[in-house]
Design an enzyme around this catalytic site. Structure first.
Site, PDB file in Angstrom:
ATOM      1  N   ARG A 454       0.835  -1.204   0.000  1.00 29.86           N
ATOM      2  CA  ARG A 454       0.000   0.000   0.000  1.00 29.86           C
ATOM      3  C   ARG A 454       0.867   1.250   0.000  1.00 29.86           C
ATOM      4  NH1 ARG A 454      -4.505   0.980   4.168  1.00 29.86           N
ATOM      5  NH2 ARG A 454      -2.867   0.570   5.676  1.00 29.86           N
ATOM      6  N   SER A 515       8.591  -5.114   5.991  1.00 36.07           N
ATOM      7  CA  SER A 515       8.258  -6.222   6.896  1.00 36.07           C
ATOM      8  C   SER A 515       9.131  -7.445   6.667  1.00 36.07           C
ATOM      9  CB  SER A 515       6.782  -6.587   6.729  1.00 36.07           C
ATOM     10  OG  SER A 515       5.985  -5.437   6.850  1.00 36.07           O
ATOM     11  N   ASP A 569       6.728  -3.794  10.134  1.00 38.94           N
ATOM     12  CA  ASP A 569       5.257  -3.757  10.190  1.00 38.94           C
ATOM     13  C   ASP A 569       4.724  -3.927  11.604  1.00 38.94           C
ATOM     14  OD1 ASP A 569       6.102  -6.377  10.237  1.00 38.94           O
ATOM     15  OD2 ASP A 569       4.578  -7.137   8.864  1.00 38.94           O
TER      16      ASP A 569
END
Length: 826
Positions: A454, A515, A569
């Site tokens: 995103r 992440s 993350d």
């Protein structure tokens, strides 16, 4: 099923012909036992069983045992059946509402020398149907007309709402003896039926049975004779004490009296025994009365059968039906005209059906043995399944051991001199300050952690946050190509996002959620340790990923971005949730991968200088166990999944927990079950051999409480797996075991973290919040609940709240960037 019962040894040959040999002994149940305590009844049965085993020298051999129990029961499994009510003169205390199989097992245990396994309980109608069906495959109805009466038949599974499944058929025990207990038969009940019911042991119950069965037929005749004699229409108006004695006129007398050749003679002999002096006309009238009562019994029985036959005919959608009824019971066997009347009435009521009646040669015992043989095979199969799944079912002690091992690995990972020996990297994130409410401005965030990522615009103003975001796809050729390709693609997506929102040319601070395992040396520098989750872009491991992103931005030239922070993350999730709940000091991700972070005391972070305050530590717990410390809970299926992954030997904890691997664990278990002939008819399909075909989202779908077996089969069909309802039940069980273990292991990890925080702060109890993100946690129907339950069990002194991140970790990265801009004046 009555005052006499049989113990039977049934031997089925193994020569392929399945010939049957039977040895049996008949025992009596004394009246005081029939009306005594339940323990007395089952102890008596067990004693008779023991004597049988002793007599035939089979006491040392462990045998499967089937139990024919001919009373109304609610059956929940082949070996679980709760008695609804006693009938046929039984009234043992402490049995109604209890599992009669367990009562028998308890008695066998008390006796101590009966080496048997009670595997199945079968109603006598079912045993009769199965016994007749052994030789006549078309037999799909069982009927008992003896001391009591009942019927069973094969119903379509799609019509049986009490049991999950829609495939095939299931035998239904009708328990039709209770038909009319609601008053439905009041219009045909006579005064004699009402008196029989009133004087019975179970008044108001078994209405239909009391109009049909052998236990009551003689009593109905006796009451009719008493009334006629009292009115002067029989026996010169004489009523003797014998005639007034309840139970004196038994059904066997009716059978004798209705016999064509000597019936009248038998009537005179029997009536004389009652103290009467009947005339020939009296005897003929008594014979006629017996005929009326037994004919009504046969006709009512035929009406019940006709209802069942019509239902089967409708179920099959046939204009004409050929079917077979297996029959047992003394009334049907011994009454000279009952069977003929029954069959004639059935033909009259269902003229379009051809109904054949077969008398059970061996009673219901052989059928019960057949059911028990199937139960024995299923029990062996169940044992095999349990052995396969047992390593995946973790005890509390095993979970505590995992918790303890993670605590030790955490301590090793935090210290400079032991850091290299720990499988948990415990990486400092350089996030030590939290929001104070003064942060404001527009920030970009990039959230990279899977095949979808995103780009976000986060606008912070007066403690309010507004977010605009867009999801972009990362093709396999990009995530497994070169690092340059990967980061150029990311920047292209950022440019697309800015163009759509009129942001090109604006210099905005950017927070980068990355992440994957990184060693951070500052807020804006992260050295990639290794790829996980299917990523394998070359030229990135060992490099500063922030620099790789900046280089890609520089190559684009038209982009004006300031990469301020790199955030894991888990850290982004923790910060995002902390914006709502200041107690949030732990971040947890359970999605494609799994990881956690938490706020550690600086004095314990040996990798950095300083001992004031706290710092968020990225645990990188996915690698927990890579040094072998989790071998005790690592199963053969985990080994297969690990060996076939792109990073064998790495991220072993993550491979037992995360969404990327759970489906593969399930698929490997299903393969073994199929190879053993337990699933999919033993046929291993090409689809089942296809890696990653069983995605973790299917576990979430299959385990939903609202998901019926029909929907489970639809999922399996979509996967190209030809399944039965039994297959669907087994697949659902495997999914539940695998996902529960994953959630429990994750819970053990969080328990280790919260206990460490509590001890760090020397608190007797701790109240803390865990910020959570990840599709597995969000979408699986039971995963979150099992994690929370496990944490409560393993960390009872900690009150842990789980807060789901609504905006993912991207918002958290922007918040960390906003704090950095405030602290460092950017």
């Amino acid at each position: 099923g009555g005052s006499k019962f049989r113990v039977i040894q049934v031997k089925v040959s193994e020569d392929g012909k399945q010939s049957v040999q039977m040895t049996s002994e008949i025992s009596t149940v004394p009246e005081d036992v029939m009306l005594g305590a339940g323990t007395q009844l089952f102890d008596h049965i067990t004693e008779c069983l023991s004597q049988f085993l002793e007599k035939y020298h089979i006491k040392e051999k462990r045998l499967p045992l089937g139990f024919t129990f001919s009373f109304p029961c609610e059956q929940t499994d082949l070996d679980k059946s709760t008695l609804i009510s006693w009938t046929k003169g039984f009234r043992c205390s402490g049995v109604e509402g209890k599992d009669v199989v367990q009562l028998l097992r308890d008695a066998i245990h008390r006796h101590g020398d009966c080496n048997v396994d009670v595997l199945a309980i079968v109603n006598d109608t079912v045993g009769t149907m199965m016994s007749c069906g052994y030789h006549e495959r078309s037999c799909e109805i069982g009927l008992v007309v003896g001391k009591g009466t009942n019927a069973c038949y094969m119903e379509e599974m799609q019509n049986v709402e009490l049991v999950e499944g829609d495939e095939g058929r299931m035998c239904i025990n009708v328990e039709w003896g209770a038909f009319g207990d609601d008053g439905a038969l009041a219009h045909i009940q006579t005064e004699f039926d009402q008196q029989v019911d009133k004087e019975s042991l179970n008044s108001g119950k078994q209405c239909f049975e009391k109009m049909i069965s052998g236990m009551y037929m003689g009593e109905i005749v006796r009451l009719i004779l008493v009334k006629l004699a009292s009115q002067g229409l029989l026996f010169q108006g004489i009523v003797t004490p014998g005639l007034l004695t309840k139970g004196k006129f038994e059904t066997k007398e009716i059978s004798a009296i209705e016999e064509d050749t000597y019936g009248v003679v038998k009537a005179k002999q029997f009536l004389s025994l009652l103290g009467l002096q009947p005339s020939d006309q009296d005897c003929a009238l008594v014979q006629h009365i017996c005929s009326i009562v037994s004919t009504r019994s046969a006709n009512l029985c035929a009406a019940g059968l006709a209802a069942i036959i019509t239902r089967i005919q409708r179920n099959k959608g046939l204009g004409a039906l050929k079917t077979t009824v297996g029959v047992e019971g003394t009334v049907y066997r011994k009454h000279p005209k009952f069977s003929e009347r029954l069959q004639k009435a059935v033909t009259l009521l269902v003229p379009s059906c051809e109904v054949r009646f077969i008398l059970s040669e061996d009673g219901s015992g052989k059928g019960t043995a057949m059911v028990t043989a199937v139960a024995h095979r299923l029990a062996a199969q169940r044992q095999k399944i349990d052995r396969m799944l047992a390593p995946l079912k973790l005890s509390q002690e095993e979970l505590k051991a995992v918790q303890g091992k993670l605590r030790r690995e955490m301590t090793l990972g935090l210290q400079k001199d032991t850091h290299h020996t720990s499988s948990v990297r415990m990486l400092p994130t350089f996030v030590s300050a939290t929001l104070d409410g003064s942060e404001s401005g527009d920030f970009l965030a990039l959230d990279l952690g899977g095949t979808n990522f995103r780009v976000l615009l986060v606008q912070i103003n007066n403690s309010e946050v507004k977010i605009q975001s867009e999801i972009y796809n990362l093709p396999v050729q990009v995530i497994q190509g070169t690092g340059t390709q990967l980061f150029d693609h990311i920047v292209e997506c950022i440019v697309d996002f800015q163009q759509k929102r009129g942001l090109l040319g604006k210099r905005l601070p950017l927070g980068f959620t990355f992440s994957f395992p990184c060693r951070q040396t500052s807020l804006d520098q992260g050295i990639l340790i290794r790829w996980t989750k299917g990523f394998n872009a070359s030229g990135c491991v060992g490099q500063d990923v922030v620099k790789l992103l900046r280089d890609a931005i520089q190559r684009k030239q038209s982009v004006n971005l300031d990469v301020v922070t790199i955030v894991n993350d888990t850290v982004g999730t923790m910060m995002s949730c902390a914006f709502k709940d200041p107690r949030c000091e732990i971040g947890l991700i359970v999605g494609t991968g799994s990881n956690a972070c938490y706020m550690e005391e600086m004095r314990n972070v040996g990798l950095l200088e300083g001992d004031e305050g706290r710092m968020c530590v990225n645990m990188e717990w996915g690698a927990f166990g890579d040094n072998g410390c989790l071998d005790a809970v690592f199963t053969q299926y985990d080994t297969l999944v690990d060996a076939n992954s792109i990073n064998p030997g790495k991220q072993r904890y993550e491979k037992m927990i995360s969404g990327m691997y759970l489906g593969e664990i399930v698929r490997n278990i299903l393969l073994e079950l199929t190879a053993d002939g337990i699933l999919f008819r033993g046929q291993i399909s090409e689809r089942l051999c296809t890696k990653d075909i069983f995605q973790t989202k299917f576990l979430s779908d299959i385990e939903r409480d609202s998901m019926g077996l029909l929907q489970v089969r639809a999922i399996l069909t979509d996967l190209g797996l030809d399944s039965t309802c039994d297959d669907s039940i087994m697949v659902k069980e495997v999914c539940q075991v695998v996902s529960q273990r994953a959630a429990q292991l994750c819970g053990a990890g969080i328990a280790a973290v919260v206990e460490k925080i509590r001890e760090n702060r020397a608190l007797n109890s701790l109240s803390i919040t865990v910020g959570v993100d990840g599709t597995l946690y969000k979408l699986h129907p039971h995963f979150a609940g099992v994690i929370q339950e496990t944490v409560r069990m393993l960390a009872p002194r900690c009150c842990v709240t789980f807060l789901l991140s609504e905006d993912g970790s991207g918002k958290g990265a922007a918040l960390v960037t906003a704090v950095a801009c405030r602290v460092f004046g950017k």
